[in-house]
Design a protein around this motif. Structure first.
Motif: not given
Length: 487
Positions: A446-447, A450-451
């Motif tokens: 998921g975003a 990942r961040q």
């Protein structure tokens, strides 16, 4: 180059270069194959065993071959080491678990430690000191370039032929090396009365193994506590104390304590350890940085490591030629490692803002100065050791460098994982999944995850690069205080 010198070069150099290349490249050729090995065999938390086990074995084997080479003849021992190395490489390719691969890597290191030590001693045996500087420059170029070339070759072989190919490629090269070794003159050993120091070898192996496993387990201790890490540290300390006690009293000691007390030799050995820790840590973890933070493929990562390979080779060759012409030695690593430490400290903070090509170019330029160390170290130790203890002196450099590489890699890995675990447990778990599944796994997360991983990795790799800068700084201090500064 005069005809006689050219003939000597063509006989000696290929015969010692190829075994050296084989032994050193196998320290790092698996770096870019680690994600593929993890995907095939699993157990990502034990991946470091594959690298560290080889370094442990080469470290333990180096003084054994150095001592036996002085006594029995170095060409004979070279052929034995090549046979062990080739057989173990086949076993590595056939491994179907991390545990069996680790055992095979130990056997491979038992051969590799001899290849590195005997190659250096053979140069000291056959070449006069002034000419030796040029040969040591060539050998240092082979050694450190092989370190940097390993991930390049590993990335290509893994992507096109699978991870077992990084071990099988050693078989034809090893056979060629054996035929070349037969061209070397068969000089007898010194035939002195000798009784092998079995207890010293056991204590040395206990110290090296417990210290390295302790560092490998340190990141688990930081995250979860427990008793394993402190017990291993105590075991390493006890083994070290008894080892020193034993070697001071043994009739034929495994470790030459009087040599290690020489001011120039212990400084050179410590410099080799710091240099090995810095270089092998970079070569091990820089491909992970490129692959996970920047999403590069295995082959692209290998290409990004090429500037470092070229830079180290150029630095070693140039340093060897200048030393041969001028007789000056210590000034080159003194200045070189000061520059390296400064650049690594700067890149630790600048890396998140730079594209991978720029990072590769900076490391390529800096690697020229990294190449100024090992040729000078080997030459200085050989001069201080004298002709009767060339093998023992070369072995002190080799086991110091291997020990530094193993400890440095384990320490940097501990810092990397501990920083991730302390900053974000989610990022640490995601990093483990990426290692097991490859950089492509990052796209499936998921975003937010990942961040979190990218932010955690920026801080983790900053601390890892700072560790390598500290290693380089210590090497610079040792080089500036080296008492032998000319031939």
């Amino acid at each position: 180059m005069a005809p006689d010198a050219r003939a000597q070069f063509l006989t000696m150099f290929p015969s010692i270069m190829l075994p050296m290349f084989l032994a050193v490249v196998d320290q790092t050729i698996v770096a870019t194959a680690l994600p593929a090995i993890a995907a095939s065999l699993g157990e990502v938390d034990r991946l470091s065993w594959i690298v560290v086990s080889y370094l442990v074995a080469t470290t333990v084997a180096a003084p054994v071959y150095g001592r036996l080479g002085d006594l029995l003849g170095r060409r004979r021992l070279m052929l034995v080491a090549l046979g062990i190395f080739i057989g173990a490489s086949v076993l590595c390719a056939l491994a179907r678990s991390i545990e069996t691969l680790t055992v095979a890597r130990v056997l491979q290191g038992a051969g590799g430690g001899g290849l590195m030590t005997l190659s250096q001693a053979l140069v000291g045996e056959a070449i006069p000191p002034r000419e030796r500087a040029r040969y040591q420059g060539y050998l240092a170029a082979v050694a450190v370039s092989s370190n940097a070339f390993g991930p390049v070759a590993g990335g290509f072989l893994t992507q096109h032929f699978g991870w077992p190919s990084v071990f099988l490629v050693n078989v034809p090269i090893g056979i060629a090396a054996a035929f070349l070794a037969l061209r070397l003159p068969a000089r007898p050993g010194n035939r002195e009365p000798f009784r092998f120091d079995v207890l010293g070898l056991f204590l040395f192996a206990a110290f090296i193994t417990s210290a390295l496993i302790a560092l490998e387990r340190a990141r688990v201790f930081v995250a979860a506590g427990g008793y394993g890490f402190p017990l291993l540290i105590v075991l390493a300390a006890v083994a070290a104390v008894f080892l020193i006690w034993r070697e001071r009293r043994a009739r034929s000691p495994l470790l030459p304590i009087p040599l290690l007390q020489h001011a120039a030799i212990w400084r050179c050995d410590a410099m080799a350890a710091c240099h090995g820790g810095m270089l092998v840590s970079l070569i091990t973890f820089l491909p992970l940085y490129f692959g996970i933070v920047h999403g590069t493929s295995a082959s692209t990562t290998g290409l990004l490591m090429l500037p470092m390979t070229a830079g180290i080779g150029i630095g070693s060759l140039v340093t060897g030629r200048i030393v041969s012409r001028t007789g000056r030695t210590a000034i080159f690593p003194s200045v070189g490692m000061t520059i390296v430490a400064s650049v690594l400290a700067l890149i630790a903070f600048a890396a998140p803002f730079l594209p991978p090509v720029s990072i590769a170019a900076i490391f390529g330029a800096t690697a020229i100065f990294m190449g100024s160390v090992m040729g000078v170290v080997q030459l200085t130790v050989q001069l201080a050791s004298g002709p009767k203890q060339l093998g023992a002196g070369a072995a002190t450099v080799q086991f110091s460098r291997s020990l530094g590489a193993a400890l440095g890699t384990a320490l940097v890995g501990t810092v990397l994982f501990a920083t991730l675990a302390a900053t974000s447990p989610e990022a640490s778990a995601g990093f483990a999944r990426i290692l097991e599944g490859g950089p492509g796994t990052l796209a499936t997360l998921g975003a937010a995850e990942r961040q979190a991983i990218r932010e955690g990795l920026d801080l983790a790799f900053r601390n890892a690069f700072l560790c390598t800068a500290v290693f380089s700084g210590f090497a610079a201090i040792l080089a500036w205080t080296l008492p032998i500064r000319r031939l």
